[in-house]
Motif scaffolding. Sequence first.
Motif, mmCIF file in Angstrom:
data_model
loop_
_atom_site.group_PDB
_atom_site.id
_atom_site.type_symbol
_atom_site.label_atom_id
_atom_site.label_comp_id
_atom_site.label_asym_id
_atom_site.label_seq_id
_atom_site.Cartn_x
_atom_site.Cartn_y
_atom_site.Cartn_z
ATOM 1 N N ALA A 107 0.838 -1.201 0.000
ATOM 2 C CA ALA A 107 0.000 0.000 0.000
ATOM 3 C C ALA A 107 0.871 1.250 0.000
ATOM 4 O O ALA A 107 0.597 2.206 -0.724
ATOM 5 C CB ALA A 107 -0.934 -0.007 1.212
ATOM 6 N N CYS A 108 1.925 1.223 0.797
ATOM 7 C CA CYS A 108 2.835 2.371 0.839
ATOM 8 C C CYS A 108 3.471 2.589 -0.531
ATOM 9 O O CYS A 108 3.599 3.715 -0.990
ATOM 10 C CB CYS A 108 3.939 2.154 1.872
ATOM 11 N N ALA A 109 3.834 1.487 -1.150
ATOM 12 C CA ALA A 109 4.481 1.586 -2.455
ATOM 13 C C ALA A 109 3.544 2.212 -3.484
ATOM 14 O O ALA A 109 3.924 3.080 -4.250
ATOM 15 C CB ALA A 109 4.925 0.205 -2.917
ATOM 16 N N LYS A 110 2.285 1.775 -3.447
ATOM 17 C CA LYS A 110 1.303 2.338 -4.383
ATOM 18 C C LYS A 110 1.129 3.827 -4.144
ATOM 19 O O LYS A 110 1.130 4.632 -5.068
ATOM 20 C CB LYS A 110 -0.044 1.652 -4.193
ATOM 21 N N ALA A 111 0.948 4.165 -2.863
ATOM 22 C CA ALA A 111 0.737 5.570 -2.518
ATOM 23 C C ALA A 111 1.956 6.386 -2.908
ATOM 24 O O ALA A 111 1.843 7.506 -3.390
ATOM 25 C CB ALA A 111 0.461 5.716 -1.022
ATOM 26 N N TYR A 112 3.111 5.777 -2.745
ATOM 27 C CA TYR A 112 4.333 6.500 -3.078
ATOM 28 C C TYR A 112 4.447 6.717 -4.587
ATOM 29 O O TYR A 112 4.848 7.786 -5.049
ATOM 30 C CB TYR A 112 5.546 5.739 -2.559
ATOM 31 N N ALA A 113 4.031 5.686 -5.319
ATOM 32 C CA ALA A 113 4.059 5.819 -6.778
ATOM 33 C C ALA A 113 3.178 6.982 -7.214
ATOM 34 O O ALA A 113 3.552 7.772 -8.079
ATOM 35 C CB ALA A 113 3.592 4.527 -7.428
ATOM 36 N N ASP A 114 2.003 7.080 -6.589
ATOM 37 C CA ASP A 114 1.117 8.193 -6.919
ATOM 38 C C ASP A 114 1.740 9.524 -6.538
ATOM 39 O O ASP A 114 1.550 10.533 -7.196
ATOM 40 C CB ASP A 114 -0.223 8.046 -6.179
ATOM 41 N N TYR A 115 2.463 9.481 -5.437
ATOM 42 C CA TYR A 115 3.081 10.709 -4.951
ATOM 43 C C TYR A 115 4.167 11.173 -5.915
ATOM 44 O O TYR A 115 4.193 12.321 -6.327
ATOM 45 C CB TYR A 115 3.647 10.462 -3.564
ATOM 46 N N VAL A 116 5.025 10.232 -6.315
ATOM 47 C CA VAL A 116 6.115 10.672 -7.172
ATOM 48 C C VAL A 116 5.650 10.995 -8.579
ATOM 49 O O VAL A 116 6.283 11.754 -9.281
ATOM 50 C CB VAL A 116 7.292 9.667 -7.236
ATOM 51 N N SER A 117 4.508 10.428 -8.973
ATOM 52 C CA SER A 117 4.031 10.772 -10.305
ATOM 53 C C SER A 117 3.060 11.944 -10.246
ATOM 54 O O SER A 117 2.296 12.179 -11.165
ATOM 55 C CB SER A 117 3.373 9.559 -10.961
ATOM 56 N N TYR A 118 3.063 12.638 -9.127
ATOM 57 C CA TYR A 118 2.255 13.843 -8.952
ATOM 58 C C TYR A 118 0.755 13.626 -8.951
ATOM 59 O O TYR A 118 -0.009 14.539 -9.177
ATOM 60 C CB TYR A 118 2.588 14.904 -10.006
#
Lengths: 900, 106
Positions: free
Chosen positions: A313-324
């Motif tokens: 879940a953290c990884a997914k959220a992080y992916a969204d974060y880094v892709s703005y």
Amino acid sequence: MKSVKRIEAVYCKLKAMHQGKGISALALADAMGLSRANVSSDLNQLCREGKVTKSDGRPTLFAPGGSIAEAESSETTLDKLVKAGRSLATAVEQAKAAILYPPRGMHALILGETGVGKSMFAGMMHKYAVEMGKLAKNAPFITFNCADYSNNPQLLISQLFGVKKGAYTGADVDRKGLIEKADGGILFLDEVHRLPAEGQEMFFTFMDKGRFRRLGETEEERSANVLIISATTENPESSLLRTFTRRIPMIIRLPQLKERSIEERFGLILLFLKEEARRLDREILVSTNAMRAFLSYNCPNNIGQLKSDIQLACAKAYADYVSYRKECIYISTTDLAGHVKEGLLNTKDHRNDWGKLLSMKNNYYVINPNQAELEDGEMAGLDNVYELIDARVEELKSRGVSQQELEAIMERDIENYFNQFLYGIDKRFKKSNLANIVDPLVISLVEELVKFSEARLDRVLSQKVCLGMALHIQTLVERRRRNESIINPQLNHIRSKYRQEFNLALECSKLIEKRLDISLPVDEAGFLTMFFILDNEKHHTSNGNVGVIVLAHGSATASSMAEVANKLLGVDYAVGINMPLDISPEEILHQLRTCIGTFADCPGFLLLVDMGSLTTFGSIIEKETDIPVRVVSLASTPHVLEATRKAMLGYALEEIYQDVLGITTFNEASFKAKREAPVSSRLAIVTVCLTGEGSAIALKSFLENHLRLPENLFEVIPVNLIGTENIQQRLKKISEKMDIACIVTSFHIDTKVPQFHIQEVLNLKAVSEIQDIVNIQSTYLKMGSTIKYHLKNVDGERVYTDVKHCIALIEEALHVKLSVDSLIGIVLHISCMVDRLKGGGVVVKYCNAAQYITDNRQAYQSIRTALNYLEEKYQINITDNEICYVMNFFEIKEPGEYGL
Amino acid sequence: MNIVLCCAAGMSTSLLVERMKTAAKELSPEANIIAVAESEILQYIETDDRNDRADVIMLGPQIRYKLKSLKHEGEAKGIPVEVIPSVDYGMINGKKVLELALSLIK
């Protein structure tokens, strides 16, 4: 000899029993089954050695280590573990006993299902042994998984016991085994049931006597002092394990996740989230619902699975974060794997637990990498879901709702609350009930607002208004979440025309801010005002409302979409025209004409159509009737809903049209637009090569590999020097679309943009310098979201955009181009200034302002004019003193000292 | 210990100062962090009162051009002068700037 052992045992037991206050010799003696005299003398001996301290007074209390007060804070790893979870108390006691058992501890077997944390527990035992002084500080902790080599027993044995040179082909050197490496420490054997028969005997001998031979050795017997901790998921009654358990008296059973308390699970979740936060070195926000899911989902593979699900879940959220896609690392239910989401369905089993642990009102939890404690916005108050439900029951009761109805309503409320996060919008339309599409929090807020407003206005608001308001606030929340601005062009008009309603709306707006923990600009009050005047028929009949017509293929598609919207809004407004496939477009056009004829004095029509020829009807009707028509294609229910709502409120056609188009962008498109739309806020690194674009492209990929370029912000653009246009022109062309951060070239180009020689880049000398430029530029571009959290009185993102606009105006007027360094400073300065003035803060003085202005008349004029934009937009008064400070930034000073 | 931040008006750094103060509670409680305008900075260098004098001066990146002359002035009094990195400045990263300031003093 014996007394040395006893004194050790006393020391260890003292440490094991010690809980901060000190222990009397008697208590210790009782616990150890020794005489008080012996224990007492040992303790005094230890005291002389400085290992133990004793307290003044009677009875004398002994404590290990330094002073008693000092010792209070020192807690062993295992004690902490028990504190975190009572269900581990037995296991921990056993582990302590195994470690402290004289003289060298007792071999232990840990039993437990996959993922209960056997390895971690073994690791903690090791740490505990070190803490207690049973093992040296650097004592080895060697882990070996028997499953890794289970199909190659020879290799396994050689790994464990080591090899003598020449034992087998390829064994060309003497090699130590893990047992030797673990000498003086702990060897952890995971999945010990996979230890092959060949290895068992050797191993048992080692366990019994502490002696072994390397593979191929016959003569020399070696010895190693190793504490064996083994672990298995198997039933200990299986044949291998029976022989094993005979030699290992200490069997520690670790409980499954579902046997552990919900508080422990909560603790584990926080621990894992924190680990991730630390790894990412960023705050992680977790929605309350996601937290609920983590707490309740069925997790057959125990803690290990819990951890990996959280990591995912953290990884997914992080992916969204880094892709703005997201502003921060925010875990919502959408980031959860399907089986985790199902946790939200286990409502019955867990409702009490949630109530205990999670508050309802703050929508998310903040996991901070640097902080030990969980931050929880507002834990106090009546803020958990069950108390909220209680309150709702009270309220329904007071309205005189019957018990039966009450139960039905409550059941639906609760169900909806949880279901809406699980199913897409379409399912929510199943019942024509508001609670199906609006967050119950918003509904209860609206109920509160309505009550409050009705009291103030001294009249009853219609259902239409209540429904409209609920939907409006729901969209409002979503807008704010996506950081879209709220601008009401009619603000001043509304403010002066509906003074009373506007003041009320302002208070409502404050209430919304408080309840939903969002910030709203004053513009929002303008929108809310419209709800309070909606029931005054005069208002919208005077303007006339835009007609909303739905056209779609299929025998009932259009009419059902219109019906859903109408029912949800409690009106009969949107019209649906169905187009069964066997009917010609001409026929439908005719129907449309008839339909439009039934509207009187309509200022415009919004056609919501699905596809095909229907999209062309708009222009036909517009020509025929001279009434403006707008067409939204690929329409779905949310479009119809939004259009109907806005049309009812008397919005103009164009506004409705734009807003409805905006809905398409709800999910993917809005993020896309956010990333792509403001082209000017993107940056370019231009590579220039002489020989065609080939090497420029190679350079491009080199740069992309060696630089950390924030995605969607930077682009490397290869350009060849020889071409139809000269290089200056082409750079100019690029800079019209994006800012050029720097140029990599083998030629000197006459420009102010920093440039680097290809050679410097290829030998990596310039890379860090370019990276600095990239970092600074992206900091500047992201400043909007940075200052958002710091400004109190205005919306940071909006101010950032407006301030940038002003600066561009000034730059243009004064023919200067500021460095990014200066831009960061000046944006910060002006944004803070706007915030300060808006909040009624101090007005600063500038020494000799008048003189300074006279000396720099032109700069003053240009800046004054540009800042006027901010004055009007934010309704503030920017004094000459403030302007002087801004002028300072634009003074051209010693150029060349900073090159950016 | 006086950590003096200097920018054009002494106001754009005020956010940063707040952040640094928060960070200082943990890192260096004795630090006194203030923001001053470019025009006032000299008095923090020239004063002979040790309590008023700056122990380190951090310049906002927008007045980077002042570094040379201020560094010169500061060195005479043994005061380190440095420019705040633009990235930390733009991100209002109080902790990092504080750490930098403290490292310069030592």
